[in-house]
Design an enzyme around this catalytic site. Structure first.
Site, short mmCIF file in Angstrom:
data_model
loop_
_atom_site.label_atom_id
_atom_site.label_comp_id
_atom_site.label_asym_id
_atom_site.label_seq_id
_atom_site.Cartn_x
_atom_site.Cartn_y
_atom_site.Cartn_z
N SER A 115 -4.49 10.76 -9.25
CA SER A 115 -4.66 9.32 -9.04
C SER A 115 -5.18 9.10 -7.62
O SER A 115 -5.09 9.99 -6.77
CB SER A 115 -3.32 8.60 -9.22
OG SER A 115 -3.38 7.27 -8.76
N TYR A 158 5.88 7.91 -8.17
CA TYR A 158 4.52 8.04 -8.69
C TYR A 158 3.59 8.74 -7.70
O TYR A 158 2.96 9.76 -8.03
CB TYR A 158 3.95 6.67 -9.05
CG TYR A 158 2.59 6.75 -9.71
CD1 TYR A 158 2.47 7.22 -11.01
CD2 TYR A 158 1.44 6.37 -9.03
CE1 TYR A 158 1.23 7.33 -11.63
CE2 TYR A 158 0.20 6.46 -9.63
CZ TYR A 158 0.09 6.93 -10.93
OH TYR A 158 -1.14 7.04 -11.52
#
Length: 352
Positions: A194, A206
């Site tokens: 990401s 995350y």
């Protein structure tokens, strides 16, 4: 007479200076011309180099995790249309049924929870039966979750582990289980990271998990180079999938806030909760719905003769995350503080 000679001498000097200036200008023009020619040839070669596609794609097997929805689902359908033999792993039975209805008979499905090691081992055994002696050409580690995302001080160890077990530890487990088959085919490993794997702007597991994906992929790429295996990293920005659903984020934040000790609530203040809650509601306006920007990168990583090491998909990654990741940390911290203060003022002015 002396005056005349001086004038002639000055004119001659001016003429020589003018000739020298023109000569330098011609040299500069020639230099820039050849520089542009070289750059043109470089980009032309680069374009040709990366556009070469492998032959006999219909003989290649690709295993994809997280195919219930989002990138994994679209990639499975996309590769199936290209004629590849897709092995799609879904978390739910409903996901497998819906995917089978939308694809050809070539595509095969399996139920997989990447956090369950026994399930991962069983899925790896199933893949081995499917591919036989050919080995596994492609592995796409796409399964992932994003929540809980909140200030670190609001979270517990279990909140971090929930995300890390799926996005990082589960991905590693799947990769190691299938590595012998990938080495045999001299294939590809495509790991979904990401923009948050380059720049950490939020709390929770995350970004931590995606930094880990980057590190694992880098070490794996260098380790497997001698085996003819290529490892690619996909770095998407914010796209409209289940992991960016603002309603899901809002419900999670409500639950987290409601279970916080009163001391923590007082320390952070009710305004922090209001800002987070409203930010999740407004974030849906900035995410992209064009998932093919990501799946096209995945397809190229699997089918190109010369894949990229990293793929950045989405303008937010290209214009924000990547440039900021190269700046000095202190400057990024300063810029981010300005953004958060401005965002907080804007959100607090909005009607609840």
């Amino acid at each position: 007479m002396t005056t005349i000679l001086r004038i002639v001498s000055d004119c001659g000097g001016c003429f020589v200076m003018q000739e020298s200036f023109l000569h330098r200008e011609r040299q500069n023009t020639t230099m820039w011309f050849w520089l542009l020619v070289i750059m043109g040839f470089y980009f032309l070669f680069r374009w040709y180099w990366y556009r070469q596609i492998l032959q006999n794609l219909t003989d290649k097997y690709v295993f994809i995790t997280g195919c219930d929805s989002g990138f994994g689902n679209l990639l499975a359908r996309q590769l199936d249309e290209q004629g590849l033999r897709v092995l799609a792993a879904c978390l739910t039975q409903r996901g497998t049924e819906q995917l089978k209805e939308a694809t050809s008979q070539r595509l095969q499905t399996v139920i997989l929870d990447v956090t369950d090691s026994e399930n991962v081992a069983a899925a790896a055994s199933w893949v081995k039966q499917q591919v036989g002696d050919r080995g596994l050409w492609g592995l796409v580690n796409n399964a992932g979750i994003s929540s809980p995302i909140a200030p670190n001080g609001w979270l517990t160890k279990n909140d971090f582990c929930k995300v890390l077990n799926v996005n990082l530890v589960g991905m590693i487990d799947v990769t190691l289980s299938l590595l012998p088959l990938i080495r045999k085919a001299k294939g590809r490993i495509v790991n979904v990271s990401s923009g948050a794997g380059r720049l950490s702007l939020t709390g929770g597991g995350y970004s931590i998990s995606k930094y880990g994906v980057e590190a694992f992929s880098d070490s794996l790429r260098r380790e497997l180079c001698s085996f003819g295996v290529k490892v690619c990293i996909i770095e998407p920005g914010a796209f409209k999938t289940h992991i960016t659903d603002p309603k899901y984020f809002q419900e999670t934040i409500k639950q987290i806030w409601s279970h916080l000790p009163e001391e923590t609530k007082e320390s952070y203040g009710k305004s922090s909760y209001d800002i987070y809650f409203k930010n999740m509601h407004s974030s849906v306006d900035v995410v992209s719905s064009k998932l093919s920007l990501v799946t096209d990168c995945m397809e190229h990583a699997l089918t190109a003769v010369h894949p990229h090491t990293r793929y950045s998909a989405g303008w937010d990654v290209k214009l924000i995350y990547l440039p900021l990741s190269y700046l000095p940390t202190s400057l990024v911290d300063f810029l981010w503080s300005l953004v958060t203060v401005s965002l907080a003022k804007m959100l607090l002015k909005q009607d609840p």
